[in-house]
Every structure is written in structure tokens, then in C-alpha cells.
Design a protein around this motif. Sequence first.
Motif, PDB file in Angstrom:
ATOM      1  N   LEU A 141      -3.140  -0.714  -0.342  1.00  0.00           N
ATOM      2  CA  LEU A 141      -3.645   0.161   0.466  1.00  0.00           C
ATOM      3  C   LEU A 141      -2.804   1.187   0.973  1.00  0.00           C
ATOM      4  O   LEU A 141      -2.855   2.401   1.110  1.00  0.00           O
ATOM      5  CB  LEU A 141      -4.244  -0.399   1.785  1.00  0.00           C
ATOM      6  CG  LEU A 141      -5.639  -1.172   1.267  1.00  0.00           C
ATOM      7  CD1 LEU A 141      -5.925  -2.028   2.548  1.00  0.00           C
ATOM      8  CD2 LEU A 141      -6.851  -0.163   1.031  1.00  0.00           C
ATOM      9  N   LEU A 142      -1.376   0.640   1.624  1.00  0.00           N
ATOM     10  CA  LEU A 142      -0.412   1.433   1.823  1.00  0.00           C
ATOM     11  C   LEU A 142      -0.079   2.473   0.727  1.00  0.00           C
ATOM     12  O   LEU A 142       0.380   3.827   1.061  1.00  0.00           O
ATOM     13  CB  LEU A 142       0.768   0.904   2.401  1.00  0.00           C
ATOM     14  CG  LEU A 142       0.588   0.530   3.840  1.00  0.00           C
ATOM     15  CD1 LEU A 142       1.905  -0.256   4.522  1.00  0.00           C
ATOM     16  CD2 LEU A 142       0.137   1.386   4.854  1.00  0.00           C
TER      17      LEU A 142
ATOM     18  N   LEU B 215      -2.504   5.262   0.333  1.00  0.00           N
ATOM     19  CA  LEU B 215      -2.513   6.304   1.298  1.00  0.00           C
ATOM     20  C   LEU B 215      -1.100   7.141   1.370  1.00  0.00           C
ATOM     21  O   LEU B 215      -1.352   8.324   1.453  1.00  0.00           O
ATOM     22  CB  LEU B 215      -2.617   5.611   2.685  1.00  0.00           C
ATOM     23  CG  LEU B 215      -3.720   4.587   3.362  1.00  0.00           C
ATOM     24  CD1 LEU B 215      -3.309   3.812   4.389  1.00  0.00           C
ATOM     25  CD2 LEU B 215      -4.781   5.867   3.432  1.00  0.00           C
TER      26      LEU B 215
ATOM     27  N   ARG C 117      -2.780  -6.848  -0.590  1.00  0.00           N
ATOM     28  CA  ARG C 117      -3.655  -5.886  -0.283  1.00  0.00           C
ATOM     29  C   ARG C 117      -3.399  -4.764   0.480  1.00  0.00           C
ATOM     30  O   ARG C 117      -3.327  -3.613   0.353  1.00  0.00           O
ATOM     31  CB  ARG C 117      -5.034  -6.564   0.151  1.00  0.00           C
ATOM     32  CG  ARG C 117      -6.472  -5.766   0.479  1.00  0.00           C
ATOM     33  CD  ARG C 117      -6.267  -4.980  -0.826  1.00  0.00           C
ATOM     34  NE  ARG C 117      -6.739  -5.681  -2.171  1.00  0.00           N
ATOM     35  CZ  ARG C 117      -8.027  -5.921  -2.366  1.00  0.00           C
ATOM     36  NH1 ARG C 117      -8.994  -5.360  -1.917  1.00  0.00           N
ATOM     37  NH2 ARG C 117      -8.233  -6.727  -3.631  1.00  0.00           N
ATOM     38  N   ALA C 118      -2.734  -5.181   1.916  1.00  0.00           N
ATOM     39  CA  ALA C 118      -2.122  -4.304   2.359  1.00  0.00           C
ATOM     40  C   ALA C 118      -1.155  -3.380   1.928  1.00  0.00           C
ATOM     41  O   ALA C 118      -1.147  -2.040   2.065  1.00  0.00           O
ATOM     42  CB  ALA C 118      -1.509  -4.844   3.710  1.00  0.00           C
TER      43      ALA C 118
ATOM     44  N   VAL D  85      -9.171  -0.814   7.387  1.00  0.00           N
ATOM     45  CA  VAL D  85      -8.358   0.538   7.174  1.00  0.00           C
ATOM     46  C   VAL D  85      -9.342   1.571   7.088  1.00  0.00           C
ATOM     47  O   VAL D  85      -9.058   2.624   7.734  1.00  0.00           O
ATOM     48  CB  VAL D  85      -7.513   0.251   5.868  1.00  0.00           C
ATOM     49  CG1 VAL D  85      -6.797   1.438   5.574  1.00  0.00           C
ATOM     50  CG2 VAL D  85      -6.330  -0.843   6.175  1.00  0.00           C
TER      51      VAL D  85
ATOM     52  N   CYS E 125      -3.474  -0.347   9.260  1.00  0.00           N
ATOM     53  CA  CYS E 125      -3.301  -1.328   7.892  1.00  0.00           C
ATOM     54  C   CYS E 125      -2.453  -2.313   8.593  1.00  0.00           C
ATOM     55  O   CYS E 125      -2.544  -3.486   8.192  1.00  0.00           O
ATOM     56  CB  CYS E 125      -2.865  -0.558   6.731  1.00  0.00           C
ATOM     57  SG  CYS E 125      -2.875  -1.453   5.415  1.00  0.00           S
TER      58      CYS E 125
ATOM     59  N   SER F 147      -5.017   5.405   9.430  1.00  0.00           N
ATOM     60  CA  SER F 147      -4.929   4.355   8.298  1.00  0.00           C
ATOM     61  C   SER F 147      -3.965   3.455   8.289  1.00  0.00           C
ATOM     62  O   SER F 147      -4.124   2.114   8.066  1.00  0.00           O
ATOM     63  CB  SER F 147      -5.632   4.945   7.002  1.00  0.00           C
ATOM     64  OG  SER F 147      -6.564   5.752   7.023  1.00  0.00           O
TER      65      SER F 147
ATOM     66  N   PRO G 299      -9.504  -3.939   3.873  1.00  0.00           N
ATOM     67  CA  PRO G 299      -9.879  -2.652   3.538  1.00  0.00           C
ATOM     68  C   PRO G 299     -10.772  -1.901   4.384  1.00  0.00           C
ATOM     69  O   PRO G 299     -10.881  -0.878   4.399  1.00  0.00           O
ATOM     70  CB  PRO G 299     -10.197  -2.833   2.109  1.00  0.00           C
ATOM     71  CG  PRO G 299      -9.484  -3.932   1.538  1.00  0.00           C
ATOM     72  CD  PRO G 299      -9.421  -5.032   2.671  1.00  0.00           C
TER      73      PRO G 299
END
Lengths: 480, 210
Positions: A232-233, A236, A228-229, B81, B146, B142, B78
Motif C-alpha cells: 500500500l505504501l 501511495l 500488505r502495508a 488506509v 497505514c 493514507s 486496505p
Amino acid sequence: MSSIDTNTVWEMPGERRPLVDNHESLGTVTTEVLQAAESPKPPMLWYAALGLASLLASMFGLMIGYLFLTGTGIWGNQNPVMWGFPIVNFVFWVGIGHAGTLISAILFLFRQKWRTAINRFAEAMTIFAVVCAGTFPGIHVGRVWLAYWLFPIPNQMEMWPQFRSPLLWDVFAVSTYFTVSLLFWYLGMVPDLATMRDRANTKLKALGYGLFSLGWRGSTRHWHRYERAYLLLAALATPLVLSVHSVVSFDFAVSQLPGWHTTIFPPYFVAGAVFGGFAMVVTLAVPARQIWGLKNFITMRHLENMNKVILLTGSIVGYAYSMEFFIAWYSQAPYEGFVFVNRATGQHAWAYWIMIFCNVVSPQLFWVRKFRTSIPVMMFVVMCVNVGMWFERFVIVLSLEQDFLPSSWAYFTPSWVDWAMLVGSFGLFFTLFLLFIRFLPVIAIAEVKSVMPEADPHDPRGGAIEHHDDHDDSGKDQPA
Amino acid sequence: MTTLPDFIQPVTEGETVTEAPAVEKAGWGLMAEFENPAQIMAAAKSARDQGFRWWDTHTPYPVHGLDKAMGIKPTILPLLVLGGGATGLLSGFMLQWFTNATSFDFWALVPIRGYDFLISGKPLLSTPAWIPVMFELTILLSAVGCVTWLLILCGLPQLYHPTLRSPRFARATDDRFFLVIESKDPKFHPERTKAFLESLNPMSIETLED
């Protein structure tokens, strides 16, 4: 039918080429990828390359020392060309640094599984390129000991940076990009560092890789959050990578100079960065797969895909060049028109036509599949692109030569220090890259494993006993 | 950390695995080794159905669907973040507003004062010009958040763990799949849990010591 034609580089329904060649088990992947880092002695070529690269990097250091002691007069920078080589080199290196994050983030979001073989060293390349890029504006400020003025640090003079300036946006964009790329690269490497820790044969290696792998043990509870991280990265980093070169282009576009003050700059710079970055990835990938024996992972399919990206982005860059000319004519602004005609016919016309040949003409070879999949042709093209993308920034910066005041017009001549610093920055880049290739996992081992059929619990090669045809998406290339 | 020189030797197919002498005491937990992702998937489903709580599986790459098979709840990462991003956006605005559009001072170890920077007759509150820095700080906080939250949620860095003492476990990052049940689990029983693991047909079973 396990008889897949491995020379098939394009994809046909039912005949999809495997992403990893000649591997039927997960363990051999580990061994083969890590042989570069685990072999007791690297090839002689590595020593020779590292020797040369570190020599050039030391020269870079010496030149920077010379600059600090003497001042920016040792460069060719002169009124009106105040930016000269340092900014050309800065934009060139930042551009190179775009492919890594593009491959790791954008291709990840698009579910392009072929990226797994090349993302690790493309990311490494990004970081080393941004290191080189960051050096140039750092030393270009002249009084280097005041470089901290770039950052909003409270001080006794009650003085703050001017946040309406694109040059300051650049400070934030490039430093954010470096930090996020480093985190992305490191996070992706943690599971592979754990693999190296578990295979370490000396105490020192076990300690070093042990510390940096943070105690990773492949727990599913960790993988769950990790994936998941990573997503997300990637999400981003995708807008970030688009923003960084847009902000770099603002350095030019926000100014009021003909040839710079155009709205096409952000997308054109981003496309150019991806173009130059992919060319550098191919430049490094071809010798690396040859010397370290990584041809089973970085296959011709990977190289061909990258060449397609080069063709696409090269064509976007070519479109941007012609659109700049069109707008210069269509706007009927005399200064704008002069700058562009001057680029193509003026005193630095040779640089302009090198740029056109390298960036627009040479990638057109990639329309032909035979050229896309030929190592000599692709090396020729990517070398052209490396040169051409440097000249693109040179041509743009050299618009300064003919400013509004004809009495100050001049012919820009770089000094020997300019050349030494350009070559030296390549030395720094290759030193870091060669050290990386020897001491860190060059290919994302865990990611490569996860795209193999042996890794799929629903595939017979992953140990599944029942086999449902309605879930079969791997075509007819199942082993009999 | 064990650094036995021989533990990277591959175990050949069908080799009989010699057991550690049978021990009655529970140790830290029991570990079963599996050969392929399909087996660990089936094993994880059984262990979940047995109602264990303090257990885990260890794989060389993320086996897709294994987290669902284990019944792992979605992570709150999430949201954390998002919090980092909102902090970045707000601090980006506040930073530029204070340093370029105000003239009051406040105490942050030293008194620091804003500067109402009037340039080219532009309004002091030049929000459009501040967007790039606000955007970059949103991404920066973020991303840093994260990675930081990921490590905190996973309890990493953790430089010692009982599983890492097992030479066999070294292949968890290579090509083997492990199921570990800790002895602190309320349903753990040295004999019955071992029998349960044996029923899953693992390649080996090992008692882990703390």
C-alpha cells in the motif's frame, strides 16, 4: 549445473544471473551485510570522510547563522535574479531525492526484484537529500522566524496562507514527501533492526536497536499485514513521487515568465529528477560496495540496470531540451524565442553548454554495454550528470537575468556565501549518509533473503524434497 | 532482552541439540526450530490441521505462501488506509475552503475565522487550484494511517515477548524458522503437543517461560 558465468550481466533465457553472488545460505547474508555496522572499527577512510563531511556541514550551519544575523544580502541574489542559488540548490536536492522512492515504490510495483539490493540506501539518500532541500526554501524566506507562516496555523492576525499559490503547494508536497519517505524507509528497516538487536553484543546496542525494532519477531501474522502495508505504501508513494517534482515545476510553470511558462515542465522535471537521483545512487553505490565489500549484493547487474535508467531518463531530458526550443520557435512568441536563444548564446551560454554536454551527450556512452559495465566510465558519466543536473536548474533560474525591462538586466554573480552553502549542503548530506552506513543496515537484509532460491519453500535449495519440473522457473542453473 | 555474548555463534550442521531438562509444567508455550522454509511450511500445515488457534510461525523474511498455509485471514488494513485517504481528501478541501473562501468563525480552543481571499478576480471556490494540496493530504493521511494501523493490528511496539527471552530464538531474524504454540490454546497439552512437535522433525524443541 552450477557453472553460471557470473560475468554475464545481461539476461538470457535459462541463464539468468543470480541476484546474490556467492551465497548459499541465509545466515551468511546477514553477516556480510551487517559487517559494516558490526565491525569493531570502520575503515580509516570512513573516519576521514566523516571528518571532512562534518566539517563542511558545520560550515553550512555557520553560514546559516551568518545569514540569520545579517540577512539575505549576503547572497548574490539581486533584482531581477531574486531566486539565485537557494532555489537552484533546493530543486537540485529535491531532484536527487526522487530516485530512492522510485526504486523502492515504482520498481516494487513492477516486481523488479533487483531493487532489493539498492533500495535501502537509495531511500536513505532520498531522506538526506530532502533534508538538504528543505533547508534552502526555509532559509530563503528571509525572516526565518516567520517561517511558520507557511503553514495554516490559527493566529491572532486571522491570517492564512494563500492556497492558490504553487509555492504553498510546494510546502505541502515536500513535507508530505519527506514524511512518507521516512515512514517507508523506517517500516522497511524494522525487520533488519530486529536482526541487529538479536545480534547485538553490547547492552547499548541491544537497547537502541531493541527500541527502534519495536519488538519485531518475524511473526508470520505480522509479516502478512506488513507485506500488505508495504504494498500500500508503495502504491501511495508512486503517485506521490510523480507529484512532488511536478509541483516543484509548478513553481516555475505557473508563473507568467517566458522560458518557465510551459506545459512540458512537470514530466520534464520528473524525468530529470529520476535521472539525477539515479546518478547519485550510482555515485554512492560504487564506493560503498568497494569499501564495505558489498559486491556480492550490488553486482554489476545492478549497476548496469541503473545505468540503463540513466540512459533512458537522460534521453527524455534531452528530448525535453530540444522540444522547449522547438516550441519557442513554433509559437513565434518573441519573448519565448529570445529567452531560449539567449540561454544558448547569451552571457550564461557556458552554463547551458555544460548542461547539454553533461546531461545529453555524456549518458550516450551507456548505449555501449562495455561502457555501461565499466566502473571508471560509469563514474565519469554519473559525475557529469550530478554537475549537469545542478546546472540545469541554474540555467532555468537564470532566465530571470533578462526580464522584460532591459534597464534591469544584469549578470548574476554568486557570492562566496552562496558557494559555501552549496558545498556545506553536500557536507550535511554526506555526514548523514556516512552515519547511516555505519549504524544502520545498508541493505534490506530480509528482502534480499526473500529473493534467494534458498528462501523458496518450493525450491530444492529451500528444502523442498519433491521437485516438479512444471513449477521450475529458475532455469537450468540448478545444482547437480 | 537477553544479551548473551555467545548466542550469535552459529550452530554447526548436525550438532546434537541438548534439551532443557524435561519439565511437566506447561510454561508459556512450546517452540520448535526448523532449518529451512520447506520444513516450516510443512509444519505450519500440520499445526493448522491439528486445529490450534494460539500459535504462530516466525521467519527471517516473509515466506511466501506461509500465511495461506497457516490459514491467516486477509487483513482489513486496505480498508483502514482507504479511510485515511478519504479523511485526507476531505480535510484538504475543508481546510482550503475555510481558510481561503469563507469569513465565519468557529471555536477550536481559540476562535478562528476564515478569510475570503479574493485574488485576481478568481472565484472564491477555486477547486482546481486546491487539487495539489488535497492530493498531498490524501497521500499523507493514507500513509500515516497505514503505518499506524499496521502497528495497532500487530500489537506493536511490544518491547517484551516470551519468545525474545530464548537465545535460540535470536536466529528467527537470521536464518532459522520457528513454530510456537502457546499453552493457552484450548488444544494445548504439555505432553501431546510436545509429541506432535517432535513428529515434525524439528532441530530443537524448547519450553518458553513467561
